[in-house]
Design a protein around this motif. Structure first.
Motif, PDB file in Angstrom:
ATOM      1  N   VAL A 266       0.860  -1.175   0.000  1.00  0.00           N
ATOM      2  CA  VAL A 266       0.000   0.000   0.000  1.00  0.00           C
ATOM      3  C   VAL A 266       0.902   1.231   0.000  1.00  0.00           C
ATOM      4  O   VAL A 266       1.965   1.223   0.618  1.00  0.00           O
ATOM      5  CB  VAL A 266      -0.952  -0.039   1.223  1.00  0.00           C
ATOM      6  CG1 VAL A 266      -0.200  -0.013   2.533  1.00  0.00           C
ATOM      7  CG2 VAL A 266      -1.976   1.078   1.168  1.00  0.00           C
TER       8      VAL A 266
ATOM      9  N   GLN B  13      -4.835   2.495   6.985  1.00  0.00           N
ATOM     10  CA  GLN B  13      -5.462   1.957   5.774  1.00  0.00           C
ATOM     11  C   GLN B  13      -5.643   0.441   5.874  1.00  0.00           C
ATOM     12  O   GLN B  13      -6.698  -0.091   5.536  1.00  0.00           O
ATOM     13  CB  GLN B  13      -4.601   2.276   4.550  1.00  0.00           C
ATOM     14  CG  GLN B  13      -4.777   3.690   4.017  1.00  0.00           C
ATOM     15  CD  GLN B  13      -4.269   3.792   2.571  1.00  0.00           C
ATOM     16  OE1 GLN B  13      -4.503   2.900   1.762  1.00  0.00           O
ATOM     17  NE2 GLN B  13      -3.576   4.870   2.276  1.00  0.00           N
TER      18      GLN B  13
ATOM     19  N   MET C  18      -8.985  -1.833   5.708  1.00  0.00           N
ATOM     20  CA  MET C  18      -9.166  -2.919   4.726  1.00  0.00           C
ATOM     21  C   MET C  18      -9.629  -4.191   5.424  1.00  0.00           C
ATOM     22  O   MET C  18     -10.513  -4.903   4.940  1.00  0.00           O
ATOM     23  CB  MET C  18      -7.842  -3.206   4.008  1.00  0.00           C
ATOM     24  CG  MET C  18      -7.390  -2.140   3.050  1.00  0.00           C
ATOM     25  SD  MET C  18      -5.817  -2.646   2.302  1.00  0.00           S
ATOM     26  CE  MET C  18      -5.135  -1.053   1.879  1.00  0.00           C
TER      27      MET C  18
ATOM     28  N   ARG D 204     -13.271  -3.787   6.658  1.00  0.00           N
ATOM     29  CA  ARG D 204     -14.311  -3.636   5.644  1.00  0.00           C
ATOM     30  C   ARG D 204     -14.366  -4.779   4.651  1.00  0.00           C
ATOM     31  O   ARG D 204     -15.425  -5.011   4.045  1.00  0.00           O
ATOM     32  CB  ARG D 204     -14.116  -2.322   4.894  1.00  0.00           C
ATOM     33  CG  ARG D 204     -14.323  -1.115   5.809  1.00  0.00           C
ATOM     34  CD  ARG D 204     -14.122   0.192   5.080  1.00  0.00           C
ATOM     35  NE  ARG D 204     -15.076   0.364   3.984  1.00  0.00           N
ATOM     36  CZ  ARG D 204     -14.986   1.360   3.083  1.00  0.00           C
ATOM     37  NH1 ARG D 204     -14.001   2.226   3.167  1.00  0.00           N
ATOM     38  NH2 ARG D 204     -15.878   1.470   2.113  1.00  0.00           N
ATOM     39  N   LEU D 205     -13.249  -5.488   4.431  1.00  0.00           N
ATOM     40  CA  LEU D 205     -13.290  -6.530   3.397  1.00  0.00           C
ATOM     41  C   LEU D 205     -12.576  -7.821   3.789  1.00  0.00           C
ATOM     42  O   LEU D 205     -13.102  -8.902   3.568  1.00  0.00           O
ATOM     43  CB  LEU D 205     -12.686  -5.998   2.088  1.00  0.00           C
ATOM     44  CG  LEU D 205     -12.810  -6.974   0.893  1.00  0.00           C
ATOM     45  CD1 LEU D 205     -14.233  -7.065   0.405  1.00  0.00           C
ATOM     46  CD2 LEU D 205     -11.886  -6.562  -0.244  1.00  0.00           C
ATOM     47  N   LEU D 206     -11.381  -7.718   4.350  1.00  0.00           N
ATOM     48  CA  LEU D 206     -10.555  -8.925   4.486  1.00  0.00           C
ATOM     49  C   LEU D 206     -11.025  -9.841   5.602  1.00  0.00           C
ATOM     50  O   LEU D 206     -10.855 -11.055   5.525  1.00  0.00           O
ATOM     51  CB  LEU D 206      -9.087  -8.527   4.696  1.00  0.00           C
ATOM     52  CG  LEU D 206      -8.481  -7.675   3.574  1.00  0.00           C
ATOM     53  CD1 LEU D 206      -7.045  -7.308   3.907  1.00  0.00           C
ATOM     54  CD2 LEU D 206      -8.547  -8.411   2.243  1.00  0.00           C
TER      55      LEU D 206
ATOM     56  N   VAL E  86      -9.639  -9.764  -4.697  1.00  0.00           N
ATOM     57  CA  VAL E  86      -9.620  -8.973  -3.460  1.00  0.00           C
ATOM     58  C   VAL E  86      -9.012  -7.599  -3.729  1.00  0.00           C
ATOM     59  O   VAL E  86      -9.504  -6.572  -3.251  1.00  0.00           O
ATOM     60  CB  VAL E  86      -8.842  -9.722  -2.359  1.00  0.00           C
ATOM     61  CG1 VAL E  86      -8.510  -8.795  -1.201  1.00  0.00           C
ATOM     62  CG2 VAL E  86      -9.652 -10.916  -1.864  1.00  0.00           C
TER      63      VAL E  86
ATOM     64  N   GLY F 231     -11.547  -5.503  -5.344  1.00  0.00           N
ATOM     65  CA  GLY F 231     -12.546  -5.083  -4.354  1.00  0.00           C
ATOM     66  C   GLY F 231     -12.039  -3.966  -3.467  1.00  0.00           C
ATOM     67  O   GLY F 231     -12.768  -3.002  -3.184  1.00  0.00           O
ATOM     68  N   LEU F 232     -10.794  -4.068  -3.037  1.00  0.00           N
ATOM     69  CA  LEU F 232     -10.220  -3.018  -2.187  1.00  0.00           C
ATOM     70  C   LEU F 232     -10.142  -1.696  -2.956  1.00  0.00           C
ATOM     71  O   LEU F 232     -10.445  -0.629  -2.410  1.00  0.00           O
ATOM     72  CB  LEU F 232      -8.825  -3.434  -1.707  1.00  0.00           C
ATOM     73  CG  LEU F 232      -8.790  -4.536  -0.642  1.00  0.00           C
ATOM     74  CD1 LEU F 232      -7.375  -5.035  -0.419  1.00  0.00           C
ATOM     75  CD2 LEU F 232      -9.369  -4.038   0.682  1.00  0.00           C
TER      76      LEU F 232
ATOM     77  N   LEU G 106     -13.358  -0.057  -3.103  1.00  0.00           N
ATOM     78  CA  LEU G 106     -13.718   0.548  -1.817  1.00  0.00           C
ATOM     79  C   LEU G 106     -12.956   1.850  -1.577  1.00  0.00           C
ATOM     80  O   LEU G 106     -13.163   2.506  -0.553  1.00  0.00           O
ATOM     81  CB  LEU G 106     -13.418  -0.431  -0.680  1.00  0.00           C
ATOM     82  CG  LEU G 106     -14.405  -1.583  -0.493  1.00  0.00           C
ATOM     83  CD1 LEU G 106     -13.893  -2.541   0.574  1.00  0.00           C
ATOM     84  CD2 LEU G 106     -15.784  -1.073  -0.108  1.00  0.00           C
TER      85      LEU G 106
ATOM     86  N   PHE H 245      -9.431   2.132  -1.749  1.00  0.00           N
ATOM     87  CA  PHE H 245      -8.018   1.943  -1.393  1.00  0.00           C
ATOM     88  C   PHE H 245      -7.206   1.876  -2.688  1.00  0.00           C
ATOM     89  O   PHE H 245      -6.794   0.801  -3.131  1.00  0.00           O
ATOM     90  CB  PHE H 245      -7.841   0.670  -0.565  1.00  0.00           C
ATOM     91  CG  PHE H 245      -8.602   0.679   0.729  1.00  0.00           C
ATOM     92  CD1 PHE H 245      -8.157   1.429   1.807  1.00  0.00           C
ATOM     93  CD2 PHE H 245      -9.780  -0.039   0.867  1.00  0.00           C
ATOM     94  CE1 PHE H 245      -8.862   1.442   3.007  1.00  0.00           C
ATOM     95  CE2 PHE H 245     -10.491  -0.030   2.058  1.00  0.00           C
ATOM     96  CZ  PHE H 245     -10.033   0.718   3.134  1.00  0.00           C
TER      97      PHE H 245
END
Lengths: 91, 91
Positions: free
Chosen positions: A50, A61, A65, A68-70, B25, B28-29, B32, B34
């Protein structure tokens, strides 16, 4: 100046949540002769990079992540490590 | 005297192997917000305990478990850490 950070993320089921995949793997290992194995729990391991201005921003961040997603915060815990990638950055 | 060891195992796809789940993934990030994320790779994280006489024997067992069941050596790498679990063991 923005910098690239490497993140290593570990997502694990909360201890109170049953882990059928872990139970299956444990049974498989025992059938292969590893009779002393116990407590098998299976989680996810995610690597990513990142870009961020600071390490604190990179951590924030990655935390978002995960949230919200992982990971699914209802049934999973997560933890992560963040390191700056050493690069030859011209001044 | 046998002792219980905790193992933490990381199974990752070899760098040359495509990771469609990681690509999904990452997409998807990015959706969102990122936008600075890249290089997402998804692996497995396994925790287990094993009983052995020595730490060397525990490491050898875990290495065999990875090689025979937990990882697919053709497309995956693995690494692991092993620590003795501190227990109140009477002499």
């Amino acid at each position: 100046m923005s910098q690239t950070y490497q993140a290593q993320i570990y997502v694990t089921l909360r201890p109170s949540v049953l882990d059928p995949a872990g139970t299956a793997v444990q049974s498989g290992l025992q059938q292969l002769g590893f009779t002393g194995v116990a407590g098998v729990r299976i989680g996810k391991y995610v690597e990513l990079t990142v870009t961020a201005e600071t390490e604190a921003e990179a951590r924030q961040q990655v935390d978002q992540m995960c949230d919200r997603l992982l990971a699914n915060p209802t049934i999973e815990n997560y933890r992560f490590e963040v390191q700056a990638l050493t690069e030859g950055v011209a001044a």
